[in-house]
Design an enzyme around this catalytic site. Structure first.
Site, PDB file in Angstrom:
ATOM      1  N   ASP A  25      15.347   6.161  27.794  1.00  0.00           N
ATOM      2  CA  ASP A  25      16.595   6.487  27.836  1.00  0.00           C
ATOM      3  C   ASP A  25      17.344   8.145  27.902  1.00  0.00           C
ATOM      4  O   ASP A  25      16.934   8.277  26.669  1.00  0.00           O
ATOM      5  CB  ASP A  25      18.112   5.183  27.964  1.00  0.00           C
ATOM      6  CG  ASP A  25      17.199   4.354  28.579  1.00  0.00           C
ATOM      7  OD1 ASP A  25      16.213   4.073  28.707  1.00  0.00           O
ATOM      8  OD2 ASP A  25      17.695   2.914  28.543  1.00  0.00           O
ATOM      9  N   GLU A 195      21.064  -2.874  32.635  1.00  0.00           N
ATOM     10  CA  GLU A 195      21.388  -1.725  31.521  1.00  0.00           C
ATOM     11  C   GLU A 195      22.266  -0.854  31.728  1.00  0.00           C
ATOM     12  O   GLU A 195      22.552  -0.125  32.663  1.00  0.00           O
ATOM     13  CB  GLU A 195      19.948  -1.313  30.601  1.00  0.00           C
ATOM     14  CG  GLU A 195      19.229  -2.839  30.314  1.00  0.00           C
ATOM     15  CD  GLU A 195      17.923  -2.458  30.538  1.00  0.00           C
ATOM     16  OE1 GLU A 195      17.759  -2.623  29.170  1.00  0.00           O
ATOM     17  OE2 GLU A 195      16.736  -1.522  30.994  1.00  0.00           O
TER      18      GLU A 195
END
Length: 459
Positions: A25, A195
């Site tokens: 990420d 998320e």
């Protein structure tokens, strides 16, 4: 045994990838002091997931990146999961020194006891950081991924209870004490944990971006966006859709410090990310994208500006049924292909990263209102049983014209269609000699209105 793609053959040219080891990420995206700062989930010790820390790179233009030392490192007490960074211009946190306001990072501190949000500050523009511990804890195991922004003189934080598929909103005066505001969700995609939430204004509307794993129509992980309104306390939804229709677009968040939203995402899929055969790095970022709305439809366009001449262009060119290969100057592993085509009822195929044999190519196809990207012609599709081959999405013609903006890199293909209303992002694992470009149609009558190809190779 799979032969890995290596630095010598396949380092991405127009996408960021770390020099070595694992990356997932993007974190802490901020434009500050004239530089774009990219922090990212990183294992500083291995090309496998683990030891989560924040890697760090900077860029003046979102195309050329300089990697720096690890910014926030794991230790015996915590792993440093995803989060965000803001510039505390008024020094509301009280952590600025010598009259210089600090950068503040809010990140998820992950321990055996659970996940909570912690704070760190930087006094040198984001290169070194001091941790200050937990500032927001719900006492739950899957509360994570804080994104912070300024709204009406207050700090707003959004984070997720991942398994509950809920976004929790909080408010603060000083970035250290947080009061709950509201809860949103579940909404949209019917399955998968949530998320990496991001809530940002686009014109007079608001967009909530969420990463969903699993549940994407192509298999595995993906992103959805929700258009609605935010009144400073509550987000109210009106419409949702998939943010990208390809297999590889996840954890996208926007940069702080810009006037309009620019998103950067991880170009991968949790179904097979741990198995992708690259070396000595594993993981790359997608292209940064400027975001806007057409009604309630999110539009995405590349945020990279190319200051270089085209290597090839043509106009008003009929497409023969047999198709044709483009000239030598169009060949390469990293190219931008901008084209407008009048299909006139024909099925159109554009082959990129094409080899000498038929079937050795990534195929971008438009037929009867559906755009597909087929990566089955890559040299390696066997490293994972979860590696999906074809992505598809409906695409409208505008006045009979199909517009495509295709970015081909050593390890990826990203397609923007209909002014960015549809995007398809695909990681590819292909041989270096597959560098051709071909175009064809299944019947007479199709015409290329315009075609421009630009070299992305950094040399």
């Amino acid at each position: 045994m799979t032969t890995p793609l290596t630095d010598a053959t396949s380092r991405p040219q127009a996408h960021f990838a770390p020099a070595e080891n694992w990356m997932n990420d993007p974190n802490g995206l901020i434009h500050h002091d004239g530089l774009y700062h990219l922090y990212f989930q990183h294992n500083p010790e291995s090309a496998d997931w683990g030891n989560m820390s924040w890697g760090h790179a900077t860029s003046p233009d979102l195309l050329t990146w300089q990697e720096h030392a690890v910014a926030l490192r794991f230790d015996d007490d915590e792993q440093v999961f995803s989060g965000s960074i803001v510039f505390d211009a008024s020094n509301s946190s009280g952590l600025g020194t010598d009259g210089r306001p600090p950068l503040i990072a809010l990140y998820t501190s992950a321990t055996d006891q659970g996940q909570a949000q912690a704070l760190a500050h930087s006094a040198d523009g984001g290169y070194t950081w001091t941790k200050h511990g937990i500032v927001l804890d719900r006492g739950t195991p899957d509360f994570r991924d804080p994104k912070v922004f300024r709204h009406d003189g207050k700090w707003i934080l959004v984070a997720v209870e991942a398994l509950d598929r809920q976004v929790h909103l909080f408010r603060s005066d000083d970035l250290r004490e947080w009061k709950p505001l509201s809860v949103f969700g579940p909404f949209g995609a019917p399955e998968g944990m949530w998320e990496c939430p991001d809530l940002f204004p686009v014109g007079d509307r608001w967009v909530l971006a969420l990463s969903v794993n699993p549940g994407h129509p192509g298999g595995g992980s993906g992103m959805q966006y929700i258009v609605g309104d935010f009144d400073g306390m509550t987000f109210t939804a009106s419409r949702w859709d998939w943010l990208d229709h390809g297999h590889d677009y996840y954890a996208g968040v926007t940069f702080s410090g810009l006037d309009g939203p620019v998103m950067l995402a991880w170009l991968d899929n949790w179904s097979y990310a741990r198995e992708v055969p690259t070396h000595p790095w594993r993981g790359s970022m997608a292209l940064p994208r400027r975001l806007s709305l057409r009604g309630d439809v999110l539009l995405q366009s590349p945020a990279v500006e190319l200051d270089r001449p085209a290597v090839f262009s043509c106009e008003a060119t009929p497409i023969p049924v047999a198709g044709f290969g483009l000239p030598e100057e169009t060949r390469g592993t990293a190219r931008r292909i901008e084209t407008t085509i009048r299909p006139a009822g024909a099925a159109i195929e554009l082959h990129v990263r094409a080899g000498a044999e038929r079937g050795e190519a990534i195929v971008v196809r438009y037929d009867e209102g559906v755009l597909t990207v087929d990566r089955s012609g890559t040299s390696n599709t066997s490293f994972s049983d979860s590696y999906g081959l074809v992505s598809r999405a409906p695409v409208e013609l505008r006045d009979g014209v199909l517009d495509l903006d295709i970015w081909v890199d050593t390890t990826s293909v990203e397609v923007f269609a209909d002014g960015g209303a549809v995007t398809i992002s695909e990681q590819i694992v292909t041989a270096d000699e597959r560098i051709g470009v071909r175009i064809g149609a299944d019947r007479l009558g199709a015409t290329i209105d315009s075609l421009v190809i630009t070299d992305l190779d950094r040399g």
